[in-house]
Motif scaffolding. Structure first.
Motif, PDB file in Angstrom:
ATOM      1  N   SER A  36       0.864  -1.183   0.000  1.00  0.00           N
ATOM      2  CA  SER A  36       0.000   0.000   0.000  1.00  0.00           C
ATOM      3  C   SER A  36       0.895   1.225   0.000  1.00  0.00           C
ATOM      4  O   SER A  36       1.794   1.343   0.825  1.00  0.00           O
ATOM      5  CB  SER A  36      -0.908   0.007   1.238  1.00  0.00           C
ATOM      6  OG  SER A  36      -0.138   0.032   2.405  1.00  0.00           O
ATOM      7  N   ASP A  68      -0.512   8.921 -23.771  1.00  0.00           N
ATOM      8  CA  ASP A  68       0.042   7.711 -23.161  1.00  0.00           C
ATOM      9  C   ASP A  68       1.556   7.653 -23.335  1.00  0.00           C
ATOM     10  O   ASP A  68       2.301   7.396 -22.377  1.00  0.00           O
ATOM     11  CB  ASP A  68      -0.589   6.462 -23.787  1.00  0.00           C
ATOM     12  CG  ASP A  68      -1.958   6.164 -23.208  1.00  0.00           C
ATOM     13  OD1 ASP A  68      -2.321   6.821 -22.214  1.00  0.00           O
ATOM     14  OD2 ASP A  68      -2.654   5.291 -23.741  1.00  0.00           O
ATOM     15  N   SER A  91       1.973  -1.034 -20.761  1.00  0.00           N
ATOM     16  CA  SER A  91       1.104  -2.215 -20.840  1.00  0.00           C
ATOM     17  C   SER A  91       1.374  -3.062 -22.071  1.00  0.00           C
ATOM     18  O   SER A  91       1.261  -4.295 -22.027  1.00  0.00           O
ATOM     19  CB  SER A  91      -0.367  -1.780 -20.814  1.00  0.00           C
ATOM     20  OG  SER A  91      -0.633  -0.836 -21.841  1.00  0.00           O
ATOM     21  N   GLU A 335       2.199  -3.676 -10.248  1.00  0.00           N
ATOM     22  CA  GLU A 335       1.356  -3.652 -11.449  1.00  0.00           C
ATOM     23  C   GLU A 335       0.412  -2.467 -11.367  1.00  0.00           C
ATOM     24  O   GLU A 335      -0.304  -2.291 -10.375  1.00  0.00           O
ATOM     25  CB  GLU A 335       0.574  -4.955 -11.598  1.00  0.00           C
ATOM     26  CG  GLU A 335      -0.206  -5.020 -12.904  1.00  0.00           C
ATOM     27  CD  GLU A 335      -0.781  -6.395 -13.189  1.00  0.00           C
ATOM     28  OE1 GLU A 335      -1.704  -6.482 -14.011  1.00  0.00           O
ATOM     29  OE2 GLU A 335      -0.291  -7.382 -12.595  1.00  0.00           O
ATOM     30  N   LEU A 336       0.400  -1.667 -12.416  1.00  0.00           N
ATOM     31  CA  LEU A 336      -0.445  -0.476 -12.448  1.00  0.00           C
ATOM     32  C   LEU A 336      -1.812  -0.811 -13.029  1.00  0.00           C
ATOM     33  O   LEU A 336      -2.021  -1.872 -13.621  1.00  0.00           O
ATOM     34  CB  LEU A 336       0.238   0.627 -13.261  1.00  0.00           C
ATOM     35  CG  LEU A 336       1.665   0.979 -12.812  1.00  0.00           C
ATOM     36  CD1 LEU A 336       2.189   2.177 -13.592  1.00  0.00           C
ATOM     37  CD2 LEU A 336       1.724   1.253 -11.310  1.00  0.00           C
ATOM     38  N   SER A 337      -2.750   0.108 -12.863  1.00  0.00           N
ATOM     39  CA  SER A 337      -4.147  -0.163 -13.205  1.00  0.00           C
ATOM     40  C   SER A 337      -4.373  -0.447 -14.684  1.00  0.00           C
ATOM     41  O   SER A 337      -5.322  -1.147 -15.046  1.00  0.00           O
ATOM     42  CB  SER A 337      -5.026   1.020 -12.774  1.00  0.00           C
ATOM     43  OG  SER A 337      -4.583   2.219 -13.391  1.00  0.00           O
ATOM     44  N   ASP A 338      -3.490   0.072 -15.567  1.00  0.00           N
ATOM     45  CA  ASP A 338      -3.688  -0.141 -17.001  1.00  0.00           C
ATOM     46  C   ASP A 338      -2.908  -1.347 -17.529  1.00  0.00           C
ATOM     47  O   ASP A 338      -2.836  -1.567 -18.737  1.00  0.00           O
ATOM     48  CB  ASP A 338      -3.284   1.109 -17.793  1.00  0.00           C
ATOM     49  CG  ASP A 338      -1.788   1.394 -17.718  1.00  0.00           C
ATOM     50  OD1 ASP A 338      -1.120   0.827 -16.832  1.00  0.00           O
ATOM     51  OD2 ASP A 338      -1.291   2.176 -18.550  1.00  0.00           O
ATOM     52  N   GLY A 339      -2.318  -2.141 -16.628  1.00  0.00           N
ATOM     53  CA  GLY A 339      -1.558  -3.314 -17.043  1.00  0.00           C
ATOM     54  C   GLY A 339      -0.072  -3.058 -17.167  1.00  0.00           C
ATOM     55  O   GLY A 339       0.704  -3.997 -17.396  1.00  0.00           O
ATOM     56  N   GLU A 341       3.729  -2.098 -15.745  1.00  0.00           N
ATOM     57  CA  GLU A 341       4.417  -2.594 -14.560  1.00  0.00           C
ATOM     58  C   GLU A 341       5.637  -1.731 -14.248  1.00  0.00           C
ATOM     59  O   GLU A 341       6.423  -1.406 -15.131  1.00  0.00           O
ATOM     60  CB  GLU A 341       4.853  -4.041 -14.753  1.00  0.00           C
ATOM     61  CG  GLU A 341       5.487  -4.653 -13.519  1.00  0.00           C
ATOM     62  CD  GLU A 341       5.718  -6.144 -13.654  1.00  0.00           C
ATOM     63  OE1 GLU A 341       4.743  -6.908 -13.503  1.00  0.00           O
ATOM     64  OE2 GLU A 341       6.851  -6.556 -13.912  1.00  0.00           O
TER      65      GLU A 341
END
Length: 522
Positions: A36, A68, A91, A335-339, A341
């Motif tokens: 966290s 992006d 991603s 791992e980030l929310s859009d895939g 890393e």
């Protein structure tokens, strides 16, 4: 010798370092952590600033752009400013990065090399989809699904075209000799291996570890058991040369097979206690008493250095080769929310004697050009050109001096073999003439050679001199270079016929580090 040739020689290794070494410790340490990220005012303020800048760019910049790609570039630069091994994969690139250490996947099953605008098939996995469809070692793939390959085709593009779900098909346009044909390959499950082993003689076993992948520890244990229980060997050579690392816990499990219970393998220290860990040997190692030699070089990094450091500091192995890469930083994947890393350095690891082997990355020198710098400085060729940090002296259990701050140094130095660095040899290799001919020779003479068997082939077969001259043409070479190319041809022929272990066995007959290991183990 041209420095551009030196750069070309190490180009693959240098390119691999950011991707492969970024994986080196990440998943081995990171599994099991649920991180966290604390939200402090300072982070919030800086986050708002970055959002503000991106918004201003999007609304006011003179040319159109992809937000992006702009954000990805900013993140990459931000992490590069921290250290050489914190990294970010968008991603689209994350699956390729993760695939480096996969053992089981779905695809066509070929080992290949990308040469100019052509995918050169080195080896179709035996009984794999490509092999069953008729793809041969030496084939050149010039198009995939009727889309021609070009010089600017990326590894990520090749990855996406060749990988796919079991049962789906992909059409390969093959250039074989002067003939072009199309071969449809039905994708299937593929198993890749990272451990190759054989008994050199009745006393000594040899184990090559190419990377520390998902199942490397299981493969290693199986190979070691076979050598000890079936082949009855008493001594082991472990080859970690050009092994850029992988999962940390696979390296610690392998080290555990050679160390008595309670011995330190490695420990880590970070900013927070949750990143501080100790790895101790447990009871029941397969090879806790026999003699061990471990081979390393400038391409041995990360998890390789953990294993080498553990065995050297506990006086369980003699190290032969050249100073290792020098990566002592530990990354954890987020791992980030859009895939995408991010792999962030969270700690450093230390060998049992207390040394951190991370080399300096704040001295202003290009970090990824270190191998070329080592060559220029003479370190890869002359032992007396190696400079140790006198402020980082440590001792093994028995009191032998070892050094921190820049890789693991061997007990016996073996200079770099520069035979294949000459311009003429490099040009010949780039043309792939030797491998192409060996592949066709294997196809046309497979029955005779297989019946001969690997042992007889190893001891008695040599390429005919006229055949060799026809392949290499009129290039000027000395006896050493000629012998090198003949061995290269023979070892590749063995690989086509019998697989990777056969290739390694043939090469080892003239490998100076292996020969030194055999001398030490007498």
């Amino acid at each position: 010798m041209d420095m551009q040739d030196i750069e070309n020689k190490y180009n693959k290794l240098i390119i691999r370092i950011p991707v492969f070494l970024g994986l080196a410790l990440a998943l081995g340490i990171g599994i099991g952590f649920m991180i966290s990220i604390p939200r402090k005012n300072t982070v919030s303020e800086q986050s708002s600033k970055i959002t503000e800048v991106l918004s201003l760019i999007q609304n006011n910049y003179v040319d159109s752009l992809g937000l992006d790609s702009t954000a990805n570039f900013a993140i990459q630069k931000m992490l590069q400013n921290l250290d050489p091994h914190s990294s970010y994969f968008p991603s689209d690139d994350a699956p390729l990065a993760k695939s480096q250490l996969e053992t089981d996947f779905e695809g066509v099953g070929i080992e290949y090399e990308w040469v100019k605008d052509t995918l050169f098939v080195l080896y179709p996995a035996k009984n794999g989809p490509a092999d069953k469809a008729g793809v041969l070692a030496g084939d050149k793939v010039i198009a995939i699904n009727n889309e021609n390959l070009a010089a600017n085709t990326t590894q990520n593009t090749l990855f996406k075209k060749l990988r796919g779900k079991k049962g789906t098909s992909v059409e390969l346009t093959i250039l074989r000799g002067k003939n072009i044909q199309k071969i449809s390959v039905i994708r299937d499950k593929i198993r890749s291996y990272s451990v190759y082993a054989y008994a050199i003689n009745s006393e000594i076993g040899f184990i090559k570890v190419s990377k520390f992948a998902e199942k490397t520890d299981l493969e290693f244990t199986e190979a070691l058991k076979k050598l000890v229980e079936k082949d009855k060997v008493k001594k082991i050579i472990i080859d970690l040369r050009d092994n850029g690392g992988g999962f940390m816990d696979r390296a610690t499990k392998i080290a555990d097979e050679f160390l008595e219970a309670g011995n330190m393998i490695v420990y880590t220290k970070g900013k927070h206690k949750r990143y501080d860990q100790e790895y101790l040997a447990t009871k029941g190692g397969i090879f806790e008493k026999g003699d061990v030699v471990l081979l390393i070089d400038e391409g041995s990094a990360s998890a390789s250095e953990i294993l080498a450091g553990a065995l050297q500091d506990n006086d369980r192995a003699i190290l032969i080769g050249r100073r290792s890469y020098g990566k002592g930083l530990v990354q954890v994947p987020f791992e980030l929310s859009d895939g995408a890393e991010m792999r962030l350095t969270v700690s450093k690891y230390y060998s049992p004697s207390g040394r951190c082997i991370q080399r300096d990355y704040k001295n202003g020198k290009p970090y990824d050009k270190n191998l070329v710098e080592r060559y220029k400085n003479g370190e890869l060729l002359h032992e007396d050109s190696i400079h140790y940090d006198s402020k980082q002296v440590f001792k093994t259990k028995k009191g032998k001096k070892v050094y921190g701050g820049g890789g693991i140094s061997p007990d016996y130095f073996i200079p770099l073999d520069t035979t294949d660095l000459s311009t003429s040899i490099l040009n010949l290799m780039r043309e792939n003439k030797l491998r192409e001919h060996a592949s066709l020779f294997a196809k046309n003479n497979k029955k005779i050679l297989i019946e001969m068997g690997l042992d007889k082939f190893d001891k008695g077969w040599q390429i005919e001199i006229n055949t060799f001259r026809n392949i290499v043409g009129n290039i000027s070479m000395n006896t050493t270079q000629s012998d090198y190319l003949k061995l290269y041809y023979k070892s590749y022929l063995a690989k086509v016929l019998w697989g990777n272990e056969a290739q390694i066995q043939i090469r080892n007959t003239q490998d100076k580090a292996v020969l030194k290991a055999l001398e030490v183990l007498k």
